[in-house]
Design an enzyme around this catalytic site. Structure first.
Site, PDB file in Angstrom:
ATOM      1  N   ASP A 145      36.030  17.105  -2.399  1.00 51.83           N
ATOM      2  CA  ASP A 145      34.796  16.738  -1.368  1.00 51.83           C
ATOM      3  C   ASP A 145      33.776  17.254  -1.694  1.00 51.83           C
ATOM      4  O   ASP A 145      33.493  18.274  -1.955  1.00 51.83           O
ATOM      5  CB  ASP A 145      35.484  17.109  -0.225  1.00 51.83           C
ATOM      6  CG  ASP A 145      37.232  16.680   0.046  1.00 51.83           C
ATOM      7  OD1 ASP A 145      37.133  15.492  -0.591  1.00 51.83           O
ATOM      8  OD2 ASP A 145      37.597  17.007   1.074  1.00 51.83           O
ATOM      9  N   LYS A 146      32.667  16.343  -1.173  1.00 54.10           N
ATOM     10  CA  LYS A 146      31.560  17.017  -1.080  1.00 54.10           C
ATOM     11  C   LYS A 146      31.316  18.222  -0.406  1.00 54.10           C
ATOM     12  O   LYS A 146      30.675  19.186  -1.206  1.00 54.10           O
ATOM     13  CB  LYS A 146      30.230  15.887  -0.356  1.00 54.10           C
ATOM     14  CG  LYS A 146      29.022  16.377   0.055  1.00 54.10           C
ATOM     15  CD  LYS A 146      28.304  15.512   0.994  1.00 54.10           C
ATOM     16  CE  LYS A 146      26.857  16.142   1.314  1.00 54.10           C
ATOM     17  NZ  LYS A 146      26.156  15.275   2.288  1.00 54.10           N
TER      18      LYS A 146
END
Length: 343
Positions: free
Chosen positions: A150-151
């Site tokens: 995930d970012k």
């Protein structure tokens, strides 16, 4: 080590026979399970692009159900040059050779271009760093990308530089160590303290029907298992456990898996605005320094700390570790500033 894999110049035909155990499965899920070297979005795009047939019949609906004994043919066009532009973005490279790169991704860096993130991604940085030497299997927007973080999750990530390496690494990620050595561990700061020193969460995951941006535990979702182990617990201002540090190991690799599974058992991640919003009031029980660290974190407290796999060229098992980044290391120190911390 060196490896040269010529890029295909003609369309590749991949043929599959539908097993009895796959009967009734959606076409896109069947292909995702049987062809782990390709991302699910890439396979869906191939279906929509009229590149998939079932028993000789063209199928353009990813959700169509397949029958036992049927034959699926996927026509994969040769990889094209990556569309994302090269960008000079610093990379924390842990290991690199002719086949792959292992890097320590910082929080805030998106892995590949998508809606809202057309530039400034890890892919843009990799194109600048590697030039044309990235696997084309991931598609135009995801050259070399074997798996994602995930970012706002930091930590270890491996990227393939050749198609051969990509296929072999993707197969290991799909197998998750059931057939050989493979390790993938995360450090997660969660609210509360589990009653047991270790445990597992076996709960299927799928898109939340009420919010397509979220993942939820769903009865008919995809199989997902997370194993966790308590490392430390931290007392709040009332003397009772308010937070813990867990090591999580994945038996499957679904989107948001750790975040959703921990929330499912009542221990969402600190800083997770998506799956832990209901625990925000617990921040008032944190020691003042820890509360300040959490307020400045602005992300879920999750870090990919260990990654091990068989090298796609030599077969040698290699393993890498990445210590907590500065923001999470500071949070850990602040949480531990109490006599009630248990290590």
């Amino acid at each position: 080590m060196s490896e040269t894999t010529p890029r295909p110049t003609e369309t590749e035909r991949i043929e599959l026979t539908i097993a009895d155990t796959d009967a009734g499965s959606r076409l896109d899920r069947l292909l995702a399970d049987r062809l782990p070297a390709f991302s699910r979005s890439r396979l869906k795009a191939l279906i929509l692009a009229e590149a998939v047939t079932v028993d000789g019949r063209l199928v353009v609906d990813p959700s169509v159900r397949v029958n036992s004994g049927g034959r699926v043919v996927v026509a994969v066009p040769p990889p094209t040059d990556p569309v994302p532009a090269p960008e000079t973005i610093p990379l924390d490279i842990v290991f690199e050779d002719a086949a792959l790169i292992v890097l320590n991704k910082p929080a805030g860096l998106v892995v590949h271009p998508a809606a809202g993130n057309a530039t400034g991604t890890l892919v843009n940085a990799l194109i600048a760093h590697c030039g044309a030497s990235l696997s084309g299997i991931g598609g135009v927007a995801r050259p070399g990308i074997v798996h994602r973080l995930d970012k706002d999750t930091s930590g270890l990530l491996v990227v393939a530089k050749t198609d051969r390496a990509h296929r072999r690494l993707a197969a290991q990620f799909a197998d998750h160590g059931r057939s050989g050595g493979f390790t993938r561990a995360y450090l997660a700061f969660v609210w509360g303290c589990p009653a047991l020193p270790s445990g597992s969460v076996d709960a299927p995951l799928d898109r939340d029907p009420r919010n397509r941006e979220k993942i939820a535990v769903r009865p008919n979702g995809r199989w997902a298992v997370t194993h966790w182990r308590l490392i430390e617990s931290y007392a709040g201002t009332d003397g009772r456990p308010v937070a813990s540090l867990l090591e999580c190991r994945l038996e499957t690799g679904r989107t948001h898996q750790i975040r959703v599974h921990m929330a499912h058992i009542g221990h969402p991640l600190l800083g997770d605005a998506t799956y832990g919003a209901g625990f925000r009031t617990k921040a008032g029980l944190l020691p003042p320094e820890a509360r300040t660290c959490l307020e400045s974190l602005r992300r879920q407290a999750l870090h990919a700390t260990c990654l091990g796999f068989a090298h796609p060229s030599s077969g040698e098992f290699i393993e890498f570790t990445a210590e907590l980044p500065q923001d999470l290391a500071g949070l850990r120190r602040a949480l531990a500033k109490t006599d009630e911390s248990v290590i």
